[in-house]
Motif scaffolding. Structure first.
Motif, PDB file in Angstrom:
ATOM      1  N   LYS A  21      32.752  35.726  41.338  1.00 28.32           N
ATOM      2  CA  LYS A  21      34.174  36.046  41.497  1.00 28.32           C
ATOM      3  C   LYS A  21      35.046  34.845  41.110  1.00 28.32           C
ATOM      4  CE  LYS A  21      34.482  40.298  43.203  1.00 28.32           C
ATOM      5  NZ  LYS A  21      35.311  41.356  42.561  1.00 28.32           N
ATOM      6  N   GLN A  22      34.647  33.661  41.570  1.00 27.51           N
ATOM      7  CA  GLN A  22      35.432  32.466  41.282  1.00 27.51           C
ATOM      8  C   GLN A  22      35.317  32.060  39.814  1.00 27.51           C
ATOM      9  OE1 GLN A  22      33.843  29.831  44.306  1.00 27.51           O
ATOM     10  NE2 GLN A  22      35.386  30.470  45.810  1.00 27.51           N
ATOM     11  N   TYR A  26      39.100  34.380  40.161  1.00 24.47           N
ATOM     12  CA  TYR A  26      39.615  34.667  41.492  1.00 24.47           C
ATOM     13  C   TYR A  26      39.427  33.448  42.401  1.00 24.47           C
ATOM     14  CZ  TYR A  26      39.722  39.613  40.199  1.00 24.47           C
ATOM     15  OH  TYR A  26      39.992  40.809  39.585  1.00 24.47           O
ATOM     16  N   LYS A  27      40.415  33.206  43.285  1.00 24.00           N
ATOM     17  CA  LYS A  27      40.240  32.127  44.264  1.00 24.00           C
ATOM     18  C   LYS A  27      39.119  32.491  45.225  1.00 24.00           C
ATOM     19  CE  LYS A  27      45.001  30.450  44.385  1.00 24.00           C
ATOM     20  NZ  LYS A  27      46.202  30.256  45.243  1.00 24.00           N
ATOM     21  N   TYR A  28      39.185  33.718  45.748  1.00 20.06           N
ATOM     22  CA  TYR A  28      38.158  34.290  46.624  1.00 20.06           C
ATOM     23  C   TYR A  28      37.846  33.398  47.834  1.00 20.06           C
ATOM     24  CZ  TYR A  28      35.115  38.331  46.865  1.00 20.06           C
ATOM     25  OH  TYR A  28      34.568  39.552  47.200  1.00 20.06           O
ATOM     26  N   LYS A 178      49.576  33.885  44.046  1.00 20.20           N
ATOM     27  CA  LYS A 178      48.787  35.114  44.108  1.00 20.20           C
ATOM     28  C   LYS A 178      48.169  35.427  42.751  1.00 20.20           C
ATOM     29  CE  LYS A 178      49.094  39.849  45.819  1.00 20.20           C
ATOM     30  NZ  LYS A 178      49.971  40.866  46.420  1.00 20.20           N
ATOM     31  N   LYS A 179      46.881  35.750  42.752  1.00 23.61           N
ATOM     32  CA  LYS A 179      46.106  36.014  41.534  1.00 23.61           C
ATOM     33  C   LYS A 179      46.158  34.825  40.572  1.00 23.61           C
ATOM     34  CE  LYS A 179      46.582  41.015  41.848  1.00 23.61           C
ATOM     35  NZ  LYS A 179      46.974  42.273  41.182  1.00 23.61           N
ATOM     36  N   ASP A 180      46.281  33.616  41.164  1.00 26.89           N
ATOM     37  CA  ASP A 180      46.261  32.362  40.404  1.00 26.89           C
ATOM     38  C   ASP A 180      47.403  32.246  39.396  1.00 26.89           C
ATOM     39  OD1 ASP A 180      44.220  31.021  41.621  1.00 26.89           O
ATOM     40  OD2 ASP A 180      42.658  31.864  40.357  1.00 26.89           O
TER      41      ASP A 180
END
Length: 328
Positions: A21-22, A26-28, A178-180
């Motif tokens: 995910k990362q 995504y930060k996750y 948000k959402k990088d």
């Protein structure tokens, strides 16, 4: 940031799932902590599990007495994603159907009136010195004004670094939101001046990596601390609160900013097909639908301009649904 160590029967899969995910952007971070709790849960109750069974999933997703419906749905969604990952690598897994648990009724944003904003900000000016948080009385008047006047999410303001606040040019750099997403947010002249006066006192010898709104030991203010002060100012400003989950919320300052912008533009007869993309960029929205939602909200809050909106933008307003997942 300390690496999370997974120890349960799915430890390797959990680690690989989070890393994947990362790796794709995504930060996750929050999700990985939820999975850490799931890891402990399976280590305690299903230590010898080799596949993600329906029993495990439903046991984990069972609603806790103290949690909201939204939080249960969030936990369920995270495990659903993990189940899909396991299935993709050939591990037998129960994938809980989307929408398995009912969601809560959509929250309707609270739009503060101009009079309420005036009273609220006046109360922030009365904030007194506190030895446990020495800069609190200086932070609060600037912090809450910045959220409203720039339409920021709470954590976007809370996590600002000194280097992110360009007082000379009046521009905020919002990084990895948000959402990088990252963006530049111009400030008004009055807010820029307030930030300058504030910075001279709190950051006399500025270091770019320091938090612009510091708590103790140079850490950023916690969400809990911000909320505690918000409720106190709300009460003093005689703005009623409906109780848990009912609002008004801090995030509603952001909603109010958007609605007030649109109201002003409509009254000035601006072309909203030109101005909506500007608002989208300014607020850091990921899609046009997130911004267009505020057209409906503006019409609902200010019914006198409803007819004008529906005549000028008939193809936008009927398509709007509920509140988008826009929080914090």
């Amino acid at each position: 940031m300390n690496e999370i160590i997974y120890e349960g029967p799915f430890k390797d899969h959990l680690k690989n799932h989070v890393e994947l995910k990362q790796a794709i952007g995504y930060k996750y971070i929050t999700d990985s902590h939820h999975l850490r709790r799931f890891d402990r849960f399976t280590l305690e109750k299903y230590p010898h599990a080799t596949e993600l069974t329906k029993e495990i999933v439903l046991d984990w997703c069972r609603k806790k007495s103290y949690e909201s419906q939204a939080n249960q749905c969030s936990r369920c969604s995270i495990i659903r994603q993990f189940g899909k990952y396991l299935d993709s690598i050939g591990v037998k897994a129960y994938i809980i159907p989307k929408g398995y648990f009912p969601t809560e009724e959509q929250y309707i944003p609270y739009i503060y009136t101009s009079e309420e904003l005036t009273r609220f900000f006046a109360e922030t000016e009365k904030c007194k010195y506190c030895y446990e948080c020495p800069h609190r009385h200086l932070i609060m008047p600037v912090f809450f004004r910045m959220i409203y006047m720039c339409g920021l999410r709470v954590s976007e303001a809370r996590l600002l670094k000194v280097a992110d606040v360009d007082i000379e040019n009046g521009i905020l750099s919002i990084n990895n939101s948000k959402k990088d997403n990252s963006r530049l947010v111009p400030m008004s002249m009055s807010l820029t001046e307030r930030c300058g006066l504030y910075a001279k006192i709190v950051h006399p010898f500025p270091k770019g990596e320091e938090y612009f709104f510091p708590a103790l030991d140079g850490n950023p203010m916690t969400l809990g601390n911000v909320y505690k002060n918000f409720r106190r100012f709300l009460w003093s400003a005689r703005i009623s609160h409906g109780g848990r989950g009912m609002g008004p919320r801090i995030h509603d300052f952001r909603h109010t900013f958007a609605v007030h912008c649109l109201k002003k533009w409509v009254e000035q007869e601006k072309d909203l097909t030109t101005y909506l993309p500007i608002l989208k960029t300014y607020m850091g929205h990921d899609s046009f639908e997130e911004t267009a939602y505020y057209l409906r909200l503006t019409a609902d809050v200010f019914p006198k301009i409803t007819l004008k909106l529906e005549i000028q933008y008939p193809d936008i307003i009927p398509l709007l649904g509920g509140v988008t997942d826009e929080t914090f």
